[in-house]
Design a protein around this motif. Structure first.
Motif, PDB file in Angstrom:
ATOM      1  N   ALA A   1      43.598  58.838   0.873  1.00 40.87           N
ATOM      2  CA  ALA A   1      42.699  58.077  -0.006  1.00 40.87           C
ATOM      3  C   ALA A   1      41.251  58.508   0.199  1.00 40.87           C
ATOM      4  O   ALA A   1      40.497  58.690  -0.771  1.00 40.87           O
ATOM      5  N   GLU A   2      40.844  58.694   1.450  1.00 39.25           N
ATOM      6  CA  GLU A   2      39.482  59.155   1.730  1.00 39.25           C
ATOM      7  C   GLU A   2      39.248  60.538   1.135  1.00 39.25           C
ATOM      8  O   GLU A   2      38.184  60.823   0.565  1.00 39.25           O
TER       9      GLU A   2
ATOM     10  N   ALA B   1      48.071  57.641   4.838  1.00 43.72           N
ATOM     11  CA  ALA B   1      47.731  57.165   3.495  1.00 43.72           C
ATOM     12  C   ALA B   1      46.237  56.922   3.366  1.00 43.72           C
ATOM     13  O   ALA B   1      45.631  57.241   2.334  1.00 43.72           O
ATOM     14  N   ARG B   2      45.634  56.372   4.433  1.00 44.72           N
ATOM     15  CA  ARG B   2      44.182  56.122   4.385  1.00 44.72           C
ATOM     16  C   ARG B   2      43.404  57.433   4.326  1.00 44.72           C
ATOM     17  O   ARG B   2      42.426  57.560   3.586  1.00 44.72           O
TER      18      ARG B   2
ATOM     19  N   THR C   1      50.473  54.557   7.573  1.00 44.35           N
ATOM     20  CA  THR C   1      49.304  53.882   6.996  1.00 44.35           C
ATOM     21  C   THR C   1      48.034  54.672   7.281  1.00 44.35           C
ATOM     22  O   THR C   1      47.108  54.688   6.462  1.00 44.35           O
ATOM     23  N   HIS C   2      47.988  55.337   8.436  1.00 44.90           N
ATOM     24  CA  HIS C   2      46.844  56.180   8.781  1.00 44.90           C
ATOM     25  C   HIS C   2      46.773  57.385   7.847  1.00 44.90           C
ATOM     26  O   HIS C   2      45.701  57.723   7.317  1.00 44.90           O
TER      27      HIS C   2
ATOM     28  N   LEU D   1      52.852  53.196  -1.346  1.00 46.39           N
ATOM     29  CA  LEU D   1      51.735  53.016  -0.419  1.00 46.39           C
ATOM     30  C   LEU D   1      50.477  53.704  -0.933  1.00 46.39           C
ATOM     31  O   LEU D   1      49.371  53.151  -0.854  1.00 46.39           O
ATOM     32  N   LEU D   2      50.635  54.913  -1.471  1.00 51.13           N
ATOM     33  CA  LEU D   2      49.475  55.650  -1.947  1.00 51.13           C
ATOM     34  C   LEU D   2      48.895  55.039  -3.213  1.00 51.13           C
ATOM     35  O   LEU D   2      47.669  55.022  -3.390  1.00 51.13           O
ATOM     36  N   ARG D   3      49.731  54.550  -4.095  1.00 51.26           N
ATOM     37  CA  ARG D   3      49.207  53.888  -5.294  1.00 51.26           C
ATOM     38  C   ARG D   3      48.336  52.698  -4.889  1.00 51.26           C
ATOM     39  O   ARG D   3      47.275  52.459  -5.472  1.00 51.26           O
ATOM     40  N   GLU D   4      48.784  51.979  -3.884  1.00 52.14           N
ATOM     41  CA  GLU D   4      48.021  50.817  -3.436  1.00 52.14           C
ATOM     42  C   GLU D   4      46.753  51.234  -2.688  1.00 52.14           C
ATOM     43  O   GLU D   4      45.678  50.668  -2.898  1.00 52.14           O
ATOM     44  N   GLU D   5      46.868  52.242  -1.832  1.00 50.03           N
ATOM     45  CA  GLU D   5      45.747  52.639  -0.979  1.00 50.03           C
ATOM     46  C   GLU D   5      44.661  53.385  -1.748  1.00 50.03           C
ATOM     47  O   GLU D   5      43.475  53.198  -1.504  1.00 50.03           O
ATOM     48  N   THR D   6      45.074  54.262  -2.678  1.00 49.32           N
ATOM     49  CA  THR D   6      44.105  55.118  -3.353  1.00 49.32           C
ATOM     50  C   THR D   6      43.498  54.473  -4.588  1.00 49.32           C
ATOM     51  O   THR D   6      42.409  54.875  -5.013  1.00 49.32           O
TER      52      THR D   6
END
Length: 413
Positions: free
Chosen positions: A134-135, A130-131, A127-128, A187-192
């Motif tokens: 996204a950043e 992925a964040r 999760t870290h 996860l990336l689709r949701e996070e980004t």
């Protein structure tokens, strides 16, 4: 309408797409070229070349790039892939950090964001990571020209990548970083918040590096090659029946986790005696200074080791060269490639100093006949090769689709 007519319509559409892809790929790698040159180079008729280039020009995928004189006739207009045809993003999830880069269509960097991965900051916790991705995407996309379409995002990761539609796409098995069947694409689709229309590709980092070196670096021109990635970890990309424009069979080999010493040094994967436990940057530094006693960072520490001329440093480097040569000899014996490219940030640091000793070790451990046809070279693309390679994933899809921006679901692997 008869079924046969539907089949014919489908065939015509596929042929048109194939012709577009052929011309677009050739102009991307060999352009600028004139229409007269494109016919013999691609095998398409002059009529097909004229029709396809006219459509690509109208869509803004090609642009004129001056002209050249012809033998006694009118000057010939040169064509190339348009600079504004699209942008690309490549992401490298490495052992020590995340790097995100925005490229133009020619893979010239436009913007970059980098984030360290430290144990005290949750390290490779998915999760870290992925964040951070996204950043990074948000940071580099702030530099985008809104009129230039984003062709897609490619991500290179450590581990084995499989596609599982039931889990939202790409699933990553990254044993050395603690990822056990992680549904990274979902996860990336949701996070980004990437729009569904923007393709997202996830692949093994060694595989993306391999594609970059084959297209633009030390692998160019080779039909059968292995591109070895040396960083904190070790991997390889195996290319068979390659060509300058792709179309090769490519696979990511977990070369770093082949056994070179029974009951040998412990490896991060949990086994003992893996090649990575002898030639990965982390293990090299462990043998020099002891575990967890590194300084400012692995890259600077490895550079310090190479600059040191103490007997202890020389012994560690000599052992590294022998094990690396033995590991490369395994690749020679298994695949008989015409070229092996040593790349990755650690490979590029070690190579200039150790290449002669590595070659000696390869000769000592490999079968003579396949070794005689294999050359060993250093990568040419530098430490950005994984991000460049990751960006080639959406680029390849774009070229394969003939510039049509409604892709099929993105494969991963």
């Amino acid at each position: 309408m008869p079924v046969g007519n539907l089949g014919n319509r489908r065939t015509v559409r596929d042929l048109r797409r194939t012709n577009r892809a052929t011309l677009l790929r050739h102009l991307y790698f060999e352009g600028p070229l004139s229409r007269q040159e494109l016919g013999p180079a691609t095998g398409l008729s002059s009529g097909s070349v004229s029709n396809v280039t006219s459509g690509l020009l109208t869509e803004g995928l090609l642009e004129e790039a001056g002209s050249v004189d012809s033998d006694g006739g009118r000057p010939r207009t040169l064509l190339r892939v348009a600079a504004r045809a699209g942008s690309l993003i490549g992401v490298d999830v490495g052992e020590t950090g995340v790097r995100v880069e925005l490229f133009d269509i020619s893979l010239m960097e436009q913007a970059r964001a980098e984030y360290p991965l430290r144990a005290e900051d949750r390290g490779h916790e998915v999760t870290h990571v992925a964040r951070l991705i996204a950043e990074g995407l948000a940071a580099v996309r702030a530099s985008e020209d809104p009129e230039i379409p984003l062709l897609g995002v490619g991500i290179g990761v450590p581990g084995i990548v499989e596609r599982d539609p039931a889990r939202g796409g790409a699933v990553v098995h990254g044993q050395t970083v603690g990822w056990d069947a992680v549904p990274l694409e979902a996860l990336l689709r949701e996070e980004t918040g990437l729009p569904p229309a923007v393709p997202l590709f996830i692949s093994n980092g060694a595989k993306t590096l391999g594609q970059a070196e084959m297209w633009f670096g030390a692998g160019r021109g080779a039909q059968d090659a292995v591109v070895a990635l040396l960083g904190s970890g070790v991997g390889a990309s195996v290319v068979t029946h390659g060509s300058a424009y792709g179309g090769a069979s490519r696979g990511a080999a977990e070369w770093g986790h082949t056994t070179v010493q029974l009951r040998g040094r412990p490896c991060r994967c949990g086994a003992r005696g893996c090649l990575e436990a002898y030639v990965g940057a982390e293990s090299i530094l462990d043998r020099w200074r002891g575990p967890r006693r590194h300084g400012a960072g692995e890259e600077s520490d490895l550079a310090e080791l190479l600059a040191s001329r103490t007997p202890e440093a020389d012994a560690v480097l000599a052992e590294t060269a022998e094990y690396l040569g033995a590991g490369i000899a395994d690749l020679v014996n298994l695949y008989s490639p015409e070229r092996i490219v040593l790349a990755g940030w650690a490979g590029l640091l070690l190579g200039p100093r150790l290449l002669p000793a590595i070659r000696e070790s390869v000769t000592a451990y490999a079968l003579h006949h396949p070794a005689s046809r294999t050359t060993l070279a250093l990568g040419e693309l530098g430490p950005d090769a994984v991000t460049v390679g990751a960006a080639t994933l959406p680029l390849s899809r774009f070229l394969d689709a003939g510039g049509i921006r409604t892709p099929d679901p993105a494969p991963s692997g």
